[in-house]
Design an enzyme around this catalytic site. Structure first.
Site, PDB file in Angstrom:
ATOM      1  N   GLU A   1       0.809  -1.217   0.000  1.00  0.00           N
ATOM      2  CA  GLU A   1       0.000   0.000   0.000  1.00  0.00           C
ATOM      3  C   GLU A   1       0.846   1.273   0.000  1.00  0.00           C
ATOM      4  OE1 GLU A   1      -3.090   0.363  -0.403  1.00  0.00           O
ATOM      5  OE2 GLU A   1      -4.011  -1.563   0.034  1.00  0.00           O
TER       6      GLU A   1
ATOM      7  N   GLU B   1       6.855 -21.996   7.875  1.00  0.00           N
ATOM      8  CA  GLU B   1       7.233 -21.125   8.985  1.00  0.00           C
ATOM      9  C   GLU B   1       8.306 -21.760   9.868  1.00  0.00           C
ATOM     10  OE1 GLU B   1       4.494 -21.433  12.796  1.00  0.00           O
ATOM     11  OE2 GLU B   1       3.310 -20.864  11.046  1.00  0.00           O
TER      12      GLU B   1
END
Length: 302
Positions: A85, A116
């Protein structure tokens, strides 16, 4: 059973929602909403630490450093979201703020099981991205222990990179490695261990404030206007005109005229309108003022 995980607040059972599966729809929603109300207060309690994180990131970035978000699952997706963004909102180079998730971009849509836990992949990411001592790395993980994130932070620290932990448990493993730790304690999740809920909401708020405050300090905002936006679609082109109207106190027709004269650059158009400068002089003044609009206007005011 790992005693570290067993002791995490985010892995504990919430006594307020133990019978949520017996509730009506509205009762379920009220329970979730009541738990969500705890999040802003948890974030507020971390404002002193978040202040340090913002100032640390700003100091690196004003000297040409970049910010890297590294996370897993929900945490990784939130980092990628915040990074993506920045260019349209603040006109930044996509390289300035970068977001990475364990398992790669495919993990943004579909869970990549086991990614992960790959500490070496986190370390490799830092090398592949060319992270340097000039940069800042933000490790995001609710538990504060995801090996992928830990590996990235360890590799970055070895380079002298500034590191920030965004976690949801006090005394986390990751926090012990980082220069600054922001740890909003939101308590047990509505559904045990579902950290996409309160923990994820808290992380989103923290990342919003971190990137927004850094961008303000970098001169990307005039008053509360996003004057460095990229007008890449109809909505943003219309917003550009409204920004110029608000900042320079002119009518839309004048704003349109000067936006065209400024080659679509909102800041340049505002400087031209506020000072009477030509486009070239306005751009030069902005460059001399490191992009800070108020400095440019003050230095060039008639």
């Amino acid at each position: 059973m790992d005693q570290y995980f067993a002791g995490l607040m985010t892995e504990s059972i919430n006594p307020n929602t133990t019978r949520i599966d017996e509730c009506s729809t509205e009762e379920m929603l009220r329970l979730i909403n009541a738990e969500d109300e705890r999040v802003p207060a948890a974030v507020a309690a971390e404002l002193p630490s978040l202040t340090k994180a913002v100032d640390l990131a700003y100091e690196r970035m004003k000297e040409g450093g970049r910010m890297f978000y590294v996370g897993c699952g929900t945490s990784g997706r939130l980092g990628v979201l915040d990074a993506s963004e920045c260019p349209p909102t603040y006109g930044t180079d996509p390289e300035l703020v970068q977001g990475y998730i364990a398992g790669g971009d495919i993990a943004l849509r579909r869970a990549v099981e086991g990614s992960e836990d790959d500490k070496e992949a986190g370390m490799k990411l830092v090398k592949d991205c060319g992270v340097t001592a000039q940069d800042v790395l933000v490790g995001i993980t609710a538990s504060g222990s995801a090996p992928f994130v830990m590996g990235a932070v360890e590799a970055a620290k070895a380079l002298g990179t500034a590191c920030i932990a965004v976690v949801n448990n006090p005394g986390s493993r990751l926090g012990g490695l980082c220069d600054v730790t922001v740890a909003p304690e939101v308590g047990p999740e509505v559904i045990m261990g579902s950290t996409r809920m309160k923990a994820g909401t808290a992380q989103k708020l923290v990342l919003n404030m971190l990137s927004t405050a850094v961008m303000i300090k970098l001169g990307k905002v005039y008053n509360n206007l996003m004057v460095d936006l990229q007008a890449s679609n109809r909505k943003l082109r219309d917003r550009s005109l409204r920004l110029i109207c608000a900042a320079a106190e002119v009518e839309p027709e004048v704003a349109q005229e000067y936006l065209e004269k400024a080659d679509g650059q909102v800041k340049t158009a505002i400087v031209m309108l506020k000072t009477g400068m030509t486009r070239e002089d306005a751009q030069r003044k902005l460059s001399d003022s490191d992009g800070y609009l108020k400095r440019a206007i003050g230095a060039g005011a008639l």
